[in-house]
Scaffold this motif. Sequence first.
Motif, short mmCIF file in Angstrom:
data_model
loop_
_atom_site.label_atom_id
_atom_site.label_comp_id
_atom_site.label_asym_id
_atom_site.label_seq_id
_atom_site.Cartn_x
_atom_site.Cartn_y
_atom_site.Cartn_z
N ASP A 136 0.77 -1.63 0.32
CA ASP A 136 0.10 0.03 -0.15
C ASP A 136 0.97 1.43 0.35
N GLU A 137 1.79 1.41 0.49
CA GLU A 137 2.45 2.19 0.86
C GLU A 137 3.63 2.61 -0.64
N ASP A 138 3.87 1.46 -0.81
CA ASP A 138 5.05 1.43 -2.44
C ASP A 138 4.04 2.10 -3.60
N ALA A 139 2.95 1.02 -3.40
CA ALA A 139 2.03 2.15 -4.71
C ALA A 139 1.12 3.15 -4.41
N LYS A 140 1.20 3.70 -3.57
CA LYS A 140 0.62 4.59 -3.07
C LYS A 140 1.61 5.76 -3.67
N LYS A 141 3.14 5.67 -3.40
CA LYS A 141 4.22 6.82 -3.70
C LYS A 141 3.97 6.74 -5.74
N GLU A 142 3.63 5.71 -6.05
CA GLU A 142 3.94 5.60 -7.83
C GLU A 142 2.55 6.13 -8.22
N PHE A 143 1.32 6.21 -7.44
CA PHE A 143 0.04 6.33 -8.21
C PHE A 143 -1.18 6.81 -6.48
N ALA A 144 -0.76 8.33 -6.69
CA ALA A 144 -1.85 8.56 -5.22
C ALA A 144 -3.01 7.67 -4.98
N GLY A 145 -4.23 7.56 -5.92
CA GLY A 145 -5.10 6.77 -5.91
C GLY A 145 -5.38 4.69 -5.73
N ALA A 146 -4.01 5.12 -5.61
CA ALA A 146 -3.83 3.19 -4.98
C ALA A 146 -4.06 2.70 -3.63
N PHE A 147 -4.76 1.41 -3.76
CA PHE A 147 -4.67 0.74 -2.15
C PHE A 147 -5.07 -0.10 -2.12
N SER A 148 -4.57 -1.03 -0.98
CA SER A 148 -4.75 -2.15 -0.95
C SER A 148 -6.02 -2.75 0.04
N ALA A 149 -7.22 -3.80 -0.75
CA ALA A 149 -8.67 -4.09 -0.29
C ALA A 149 -8.59 -4.43 0.84
N PHE A 150 -9.22 -4.16 1.99
CA PHE A 150 -9.68 -4.83 3.08
C PHE A 150 -10.91 -5.27 2.39
N ASP A 151 -11.08 -6.75 3.97
CA ASP A 151 -12.55 -6.64 4.60
C ASP A 151 -13.29 -6.25 5.12
N GLY A 152 -14.60 -5.35 5.00
CA GLY A 152 -15.03 -5.03 5.17
C GLY A 152 -15.52 -3.52 4.69
N GLN A 153 -14.57 -3.21 4.05
CA GLN A 153 -13.66 -2.10 3.88
C GLN A 153 -15.35 -1.26 2.48
N ILE A 154 -15.52 0.28 2.96
CA ILE A 154 -16.46 0.38 2.30
C ILE A 154 -16.39 1.70 1.35
N ILE A 155 -16.29 1.90 0.21
CA ILE A 155 -16.00 2.91 -0.78
C ILE A 155 -17.19 3.75 -1.67
N GLU A 156 -17.67 4.87 -1.15
CA GLU A 156 -18.11 5.74 -1.74
C GLU A 156 -17.87 6.24 -2.46
N LEU A 157 -18.56 6.23 -4.14
CA LEU A 157 -17.83 6.43 -5.28
C LEU A 157 -18.98 7.97 -5.53
#
Length: 286
Positions: A265-286
Amino acid sequence: MALNSDGDRRGNRQEFRVKIWGARGTLPVSGEKFHKYGGNTICIEVRCGDHILLFDAGSGLHPAGMALKAEGATNVDMFFSHCHYDHIVGFPYFKPFFKRENDIRIWSGHLAGQKTTREMLREFMSPPWFPAPLDICCAHLETRDFAAEETLQVKPDLTIRTGMLTHPGNAIGYRIDWQGKSLAIITDTEHEPGKLDKAVLKLIDDVDLFLYDASFTDAEMELYKGYGHSSWQQGIRLAKAANAKSVGFIHHAPFRTDGELDQIDEDAKKEFAGAFSAFDGQIIEL
């Protein structure tokens, strides 16, 4: 786009909300090294206003079904990317299947021309693999067959685009556009080093969020060649090429610990700000 932990189902008729019930791939895991990101295999709930969509029936389908039962939900559309074990293990344990008043439509397209969705479901629940037949599900189950690249008319006001992914036995990717926002679900696909998959690029073009199979790292890809999975680095390459706003990594390898996913997650955000590692229970509102 808002990223949140698990919470109440507050929303309105115009909401476009994603909930990750299972972010793991290959097989469920548990233990102290997997608390943060969870151990349930793929199941993703999408709310488009009043419409309830579920993508894949991994072990995350069980808690999803418990929550939908408690909510009193009676109308659901379920979509399969494909039918490998980790994507169907939760299927027989989905509580809404066992209430007569419920209407559930089940869609698949990865085996178009080889096997119908109904035939596939009957095989899921048949000896010697399972002790009880599909007929124990007393809800009204309607199956829908389609072919890759078809646009599905799910509801009068809701269409979903589809595409074929690169995976042993085939897999389907999906794209939903709703109220000016967009989501793509790209799980179980293998990239060729140095190339960007045109089918994937088509589904994620200018998308607000795509969830991507990031089972491995680039360094691990040669070891797992032919397994039908991709890397988080490829997810970022695709996001940049397609002008996607955000990419969430899913289908975490069963050996990938919380600490390792934090580092990704940390390494990816350095390359692309909108990157993240998803997790169980996560809610994303578009």
